[in-house]
Each structure stands twice: as structure tokens, then as C-alpha cells.
Design an enzyme around this catalytic site. Structure first.
Site, PDB file in Angstrom:
ATOM      1  N   SER A  25      18.501  28.414   2.436  1.00 16.67           N
ATOM      2  CA  SER A  25      19.826  27.966   2.003  1.00 16.67           C
ATOM      3  C   SER A  25      19.737  26.877   0.936  1.00 16.67           C
ATOM      4  CB  SER A  25      20.650  27.457   3.196  1.00 16.67           C
ATOM      5  OG  SER A  25      22.023  27.432   2.889  1.00 16.67           O
ATOM      6  N   SER A  55      27.885  26.918   2.621  1.00 15.59           N
ATOM      7  CA  SER A  55      26.787  27.750   2.098  1.00 15.59           C
ATOM      8  C   SER A  55      26.998  29.246   2.283  1.00 15.59           C
ATOM      9  CB  SER A  55      25.461  27.338   2.738  1.00 15.59           C
ATOM     10  OG  SER A  55      24.996  26.130   2.178  1.00 15.59           O
ATOM     11  N   LYS A  97      26.710  31.384  -0.752  1.00 22.51           N
ATOM     12  CA  LYS A  97      25.471  31.960  -1.274  1.00 22.51           C
ATOM     13  C   LYS A  97      25.378  33.462  -1.045  1.00 22.51           C
ATOM     14  CE  LYS A  97      23.259  27.507  -0.937  1.00 22.51           C
ATOM     15  NZ  LYS A  97      23.150  26.489   0.089  1.00 22.51           N
TER      16      LYS A  97
END
Length: 388
Positions: free
Chosen positions: A129, A69, A72
Site C-alpha cells: 500500500s 488507500s 489504489k
């Protein structure tokens, strides 16, 4: 022409960053003794100073890894860019596709029949997230996640992330979705530098509620260290637990990248060890401000015969504490310096030398433009140059 300026930075001449120096390598040179970085139970890590760009500590920082993640950060970066360019508005609502709704992994819990604002999606992506919110943003910006991934790769190349490739906006595992600790530090630096207000507004938020579901920010350091004000966590089974964190103490900002920790708690404690090491043993100082006149250089065949050199950006240098007095600045300039000269043109450089080792290098640029002299002035200077 070369000029050596001994000791201290009071009389140094400098400019925009050219090189990034790793202190781990210079600890072995000369008489300088640097406390070794802490031993961390992670696959790879990197610690750098935000302003100077100097790398303070590193291990396996160019090893290809799965970003999970941490991806991101680039999703958010492109969303911030779209907001800045006017392609998106914070209050604008975006549709939620079935693809975004059904995506696996962490979620913000958006729904296809319930339009959501860009601002809500940013909160969901950064704080919660959410994979679903990341895809909704990607589709809102580029119409599809596939096209958005192409934008991500173009932006990565523009930023200098040479060992990164994206195939999605979420960080879900894929053999062609990879990066390095070094590239992630470049991205983290760029996000804070290019979008400081968005960073300040979003990345330190500890929890967010959407659709009556409250989720905490997974960055434990926001609770453990008051100096930490962001960045982003990541985790998959194959990537392990990852954390990019940024902390600011007494005006000095450091960025830590920790990849492949064995547990959620470990990525926080190992990141804090790294940040504490950087603040305890290293200083970062502003040497020259952007546009500040640094030295006067002789100009030949110009309407003026003197011109100031300056720096294109603020210049910071990071060194082990107590070492600033031992640094020499060696300045070189283009000779002969012949008009016409354009403002911002590179006209020389400065190398910073500690114990015989170059630890950083900067470019000198022209503080203003200098036009060519008239025919008589050019002829006279030509004769002077021949007689030198």
C-alpha cells in the site's frame, strides 16, 4: 408480445444485465423470508455477487465517504490498462521523483537514485500500500499525479462510478477526494473482470520485500479465510478502517465492501461476517451462456422468417437459497419484428418475478443478422401484417 414461463429456470429466456437488485428491499415483499444481514459496526457496507451483479446486502452504500488507500484499486486498474495497451512493460524501469520519495503515509521505500520496475511498483502499491509507489506509477503513466487523477476520473465515469471524484493516486485526504461503497464495488468488479490474471498474480500475495524491507499485506482475511483471494485495505483517521475483499467458494464469487470500521481487526471480522452471510443464504446460478440460442422469433419482411434470440453475456441470477423454483420468467419481444435486423440488436427482454415482484431484468438480442427479403417477399408480409 408477452409470454409467461411458470416456475423453474429450465425453460427461461434471458440476456445481458440491465438492473441490479437489492435483496434487502425484496425481503419485505410477498411471502419470501430472508435471513437479515448481520449488524456491522461500520459506517457503510455492500455485499454483491460478482457474476450477476446483484446486491445482496447494503447499508449507506450511496453515502459519500473518504476512500483512503482503496483509491489504489483505480491506480492499479489504470496501470493494468497501460500494460495491456503496451504503454508500460512489467520489466520497464521508472524514475522516482523527489515528490514520490517524500510523500507522507505508508511507503514502499523507493529512492530517487534507484530506478524501480513497473512490476516492483505494482507489488509495492497492492501489497505494501505504498503511497510512494502509487505516485511513481502515476507519474510514469501520465507524467504527473495531477494528470493521472484526471485519467482516474475519466475511467470512473466510463465504469459507471457516478459518485466518485479523485484528486490523487494515493488516497491521502482531500475534501474533493471521495467515493461510495457502491462505486467501490463497481471498481472491484471491473478490476477482477477486466484483469483476471493480474488480480490472481498480485492480490493474494501475503508479503513483499523491497529495499531489504519486508512488509505484510494488511488484508487479514488472506490468513483467516482460505476462500478470500484479495482485494485492498485502506485507513486514515477520518476514513476509519476500510476493506474491500473478494472470496470464491464452489465457483461463486462475492465482493464485500466495508467502510469506516473502528479498528484493523474489526474491518476483517465484519467483512468475514458479510461474506459468510452471502454464501450461507444465497445462491448464484448460470442460467444462459453467451450466444446460446434461447427462443425462435418470427421475422417479417426478411430473407429468413425465423431468428433465434440469445444473450450478449453469460447470465447469472442470485436469489435466496430455495427460491429458484418459485420464480416466473416473463418474456417480451418486439412485435412485429421487421428486417433488417443486426446481430446483437436488442429485440426483447425477460423479467424475473418472485411473489409478484420483479427481481431482475435482462435484454434479449438477435443471435444473427437477417437481411431484408426481396420485393415480393416484403409485399407478401405487408399483406399478412395488415390482415392480422
Amino acid at each position: 408480445m408477452q409470454k409467461i414461463i411458470p416456475s423453474l429456470f429450465k425453460s427461461v429466456v434471458i440476456t445481458s444485465l440491465i438492473s441490479s437488485f437489492t435483496f434487502a428491499s425484496f425481503a419485505q415483499a410477498g411471502d419470501t423470508q430472508i435471513a437479515p444481514p448481520p449488524t456491522l459496526a461500520v459506517k457503510a457496507y455492500l455485499l454483491k455477487d460478482f457474476n450477476s451483479g446483484n446486491v445482496i446486502a447494503t447499508q449507506n452504500s450511496d453515502m459519500r465517504v473518504e476512500p483512503a488507500s482503496l483509491t489504489k484499486l483505480m491506480t492499479a486498474y489504470l496501470a493494468f490498462k497501460a500494460l495491456k495497451n503496451g504503454h508500460l512493460q512489467l520489466t520497464q524501469t521508472l524514475p522516482v521523483s523527489n515528490f514520490a520519495w517524500k510523500v507522507e503515509g505508508s511507503k514502499m521505500f523507493i529512492e530517487p537514485n534507484k530506478p524501480v520496475t513497473v512490476d516492483e511498483l505494482l507489488h509495492g502499491t497492492i501489497i505494501q500500500s505504498g503511497n510512494d509507489s502509487s505516485i511513481a506509477l502515476a507519474e510514469g503513466i501520465a507524467s504527473s499525479e495531477t494528470l493521472f487523477a484526471e485519467m482516474m476520473n475519466k475511467e470512473a465515469l466510463r465504469l459507471g462510478m457516478k459518485n466518485t471524484h479523485y484528486v490523487n493516486a494515493t488516497g491521502l485526504p482531500d475534501p474533493q477526494h471521495f467515493t461510495t461503497a457502491n462505486d467501490l464495488s463497481i471498481l472491484a468488479t471491473a478490476l477482477i473482470r477486466d484483469f483476471p490474471e493480474e488480480y490472481k498474480r498480485l492480490y493474494s500475495v501475503k508479503e513483499y520485500t523491497y529495499n531489504k524491507i519486508t512488509q505484510p499485506n494488511r488484508n487479514r482475511l488472506l490468513w483467516l479465510d482460505p476462500n478470500v483471494d484479495g482485494m485492498k485495505t485502506g485507513h486514515t483517521e477520518s476514513a476509519g478502517f476500510c476493506l474491500i475483499s473478494s472470496a470464491k467458494r464452489d465457483g461463486v464469487r462475492r465482493i464485500s465492501v466495508v467502510l469506516g470500521a473502528p479498528t484493523d481487526a474489526a474491518r476483517a471480522t465484519e467483512s468475514q461476517k458479510l461474506l459468510n452471510y452471502g454464501f450461507q443464504f444465497f445462491d448464484s446460478k448460470l442460467i444462459y451462456k453467451q450466444g446460446q440460442a434461447i427462443s425462435q422469433l418470427r421475422v417479417w419482411k426478411g430473407a429468413e422468417n425465423q431468428m433465434a434470440s440469445t444473450v450478449a453475456d453469460d447470465v447469472y441470477v442470485t436469489l435466496p437459497k430455495g427460491e429458484y423454483a418459485n420464480v416466473r420468467a416473463v418474456m417480451s419481444s418486439t412485435q412485429p419484428l421487421i428486417a433488417p435486423i443486426k446481430k446483437g440488436q436488442i429485440i426483447g427482454n425477460v423479467k424475473f418475478v418472485l411473489n409478484g415482484k420483479t427481481i431482475d431484468e435482462r435484454a434479449l438480442v438477435a443471435a444473427k443478422s437477417v437481411d431484408t427479403a426481396g420485393i415480393l417477399g416484403r409485399a407478401w408480409d405487408s399483406i399478412k401484417l395488415l390482415l392480422q
